[in-house]
Design a protein around this motif. Structure first.
Motif, PDB file in Angstrom:
ATOM      1  N   GLN A  40       0.851  -1.184   0.000  1.00 36.90           N
ATOM      2  CA  GLN A  40       0.000   0.000   0.000  1.00 36.90           C
ATOM      3  C   GLN A  40       0.891   1.240   0.000  1.00 36.90           C
ATOM      4  N   TRP A  41       0.899   1.914  -1.135  1.00 36.15           N
ATOM      5  CA  TRP A  41       1.758   3.079  -1.279  1.00 36.15           C
ATOM      6  C   TRP A  41       1.024   4.329  -0.796  1.00 36.15           C
ATOM      7  N   SER A  42       1.654   5.050   0.100  1.00 36.20           N
ATOM      8  CA  SER A  42       1.115   6.349   0.500  1.00 36.20           C
ATOM      9  C   SER A  42       1.610   7.390  -0.505  1.00 36.20           C
ATOM     10  N   ILE A  43       0.966   8.524  -0.541  1.00 36.56           N
ATOM     11  CA  ILE A  43       1.417   9.596  -1.431  1.00 36.56           C
ATOM     12  C   ILE A  43       2.847  10.009  -1.081  1.00 36.56           C
ATOM     13  N   ASP A  45       5.162   8.041   0.096  1.00 35.69           N
ATOM     14  CA  ASP A  45       6.030   7.001  -0.466  1.00 35.69           C
ATOM     15  C   ASP A  45       6.255   7.236  -1.951  1.00 35.69           C
ATOM     16  N   ILE A  46       5.165   7.520  -2.653  1.00 37.23           N
ATOM     17  CA  ILE A  46       5.250   7.721  -4.103  1.00 37.23           C
ATOM     18  C   ILE A  46       6.122   8.916  -4.448  1.00 37.23           C
ATOM     19  N   LEU A  47       5.920  10.010  -3.724  1.00 33.94           N
ATOM     20  CA  LEU A  47       6.708  11.213  -3.979  1.00 33.94           C
ATOM     21  C   LEU A  47       8.189  10.980  -3.724  1.00 33.94           C
ATOM     22  N   GLU A  49       9.731   7.965  -4.001  1.00 39.35           N
ATOM     23  CA  GLU A  49      10.270   6.891  -4.832  1.00 39.35           C
ATOM     24  C   GLU A  49      10.259   7.189  -6.328  1.00 39.35           C
ATOM     25  N   ALA A  50       9.270   7.931  -6.801  1.00 39.12           N
ATOM     26  CA  ALA A  50       9.058   8.108  -8.235  1.00 39.12           C
ATOM     27  C   ALA A  50      10.201   8.885  -8.884  1.00 39.12           C
ATOM     28  N   VAL A 200       7.396   3.932 -14.885  1.00 37.31           N
ATOM     29  CA  VAL A 200       8.143   3.231 -13.854  1.00 37.31           C
ATOM     30  C   VAL A 200       7.887   1.735 -13.877  1.00 37.31           C
TER      31      VAL A 200
END
Length: 215
Positions: A40-43, A45-47, A49-50, A200
Motif C-alpha cells: 500500500q503506497w502512501s502519497i 512514499d510515491i513522492l 520513490e518516483a 516506472v
C-alpha cells in the motif's frame, strides 16, 4: 535548413517480432500477474520513490561507414543461399578467389567496420521533465501558429532534456550543421519519448537472462 515537421511524428516503430521462445521470450505467454499481497503506497512514499523517465539515444558519428557496411552486406548476399551456405562458382578459374575465401574476407572487413562504428558511437542520456514542467515548457516554446517550423522547439527540447552531456539550444543547432537527418531525428525522438512515454514499469528481461534466476 530542413523543416522539422516530419520529425514531429514520434510514433514508435512496430514492435520487434520474435518467434515464440526466442531471445525476447514467448509473446504468447500470459502476462505477469500482480502479487497476492500488494504494498500500500502512501502519497509520501510515491513522492519519495518516483523518478522521471530516462533514455539513451544511439548516434553513430561515422555515418560514412554505413555505406561500406551496406556495400559488404549486399555483396555477401550474392555469395550465400537462403539456407546460409556459401555458393561456390562451378566455372571458377584456377587461381581465382573462391567464393568461400571471398566471403570470409568480406566478413572480416565487416567486423572491422562494425568495430570502428562502435568506437564512434555516442550515447547521450536524456531525462524527462515532470508533467507540470513539460506543460510549462510547451506553453513557452511550442509554436503558436499552425504549420510553423518546429526546428527551434526541437532544439529547445533536446537541450532541456539531454542530461549527459548537458547542451544549450545553440549547441543543438550546431549539431544540426554536422549530423545527418537520421541522427538528429534520433535525438529529437528520444527527447520527446522521455516526456511523453515511459514510466516506472519494470522492463521485461530477455528469456536468456530470466533463465539465470532458475539455475
Amino acid at each position: 535548413m530542413t523543416d522539422d515537421q516530419t520529425l514531429a511524428d514520434t510514433t514508435p516503430p512496430a514492435a520487434h517480432e520474435s518467434p515464440a521462445g526466442g531471445v525476447f521470450g514467448d509473446p504468447t505467454a500470459a502476462p505477469l500477474q500482480p502479487p497476492t499481497v500488494r504494498r500500500q503506497w502512501s502519497i509520501a512514499d510515491i513522492l519519495a520513490e518516483a523518478r522521471v523517465p530516462e533514455r539513451y539515444a544511439r548516434v553513430c558519428l561515422r555515418a560514412d561507414l554505413e555505406a561500406d557496411h551496406e556495400r559488404i552486406l549486399t555483396e555477401l548476399r550474392t555469395l550465400i543461399d537462403v539456407e546460409g551456405n556459401i555458393i561456390e562458382a562451378e566455372d571458377a578459374s584456377l587461381g581465382e578467389e573462391t567464393n568461400t575465401a571471398r566471403a570470409h574476407r568480406l566478413n572480416d572487413e565487416l567486423e572491422q567496420i562494425k568495430a570502428d562504428m562502435a568506437k564512434a558511437t555516442w550515447w547521450p542520456r536524456f531525462r524527462g521533465m515532470t508533467s507540470d514542467e513539460f506543460a510549462v515548457f510547451n506553453k513557452e516554446h511550442y509554436p503558436k501558429k499552425d504549420g510553423a517550423s518546429l526546428e527551434d522547439y526541437n532544439n529547445q527540447l533536446v537541450a532541456a532534456t539531454m542530461h549527459e552531456p548537458q547542451v544549450t539550444p545553440d549547441e543543438v543547432a550546431a549539431l544540426r550543421k554536422k549530423l545527418g537527418m537520421k541522427a538528429m531525428s534520433n535525438l529529437i525522438v528520444k527527447a520527446t519519448e522521455v516526456n511523453t512515454q515511459g514510466g516506472v514499469d519494470v522492463p521485461k528481461s530477455p528469456s536468456s537472462l530470466q533463465n539465470l534466476t532458475r539455475q
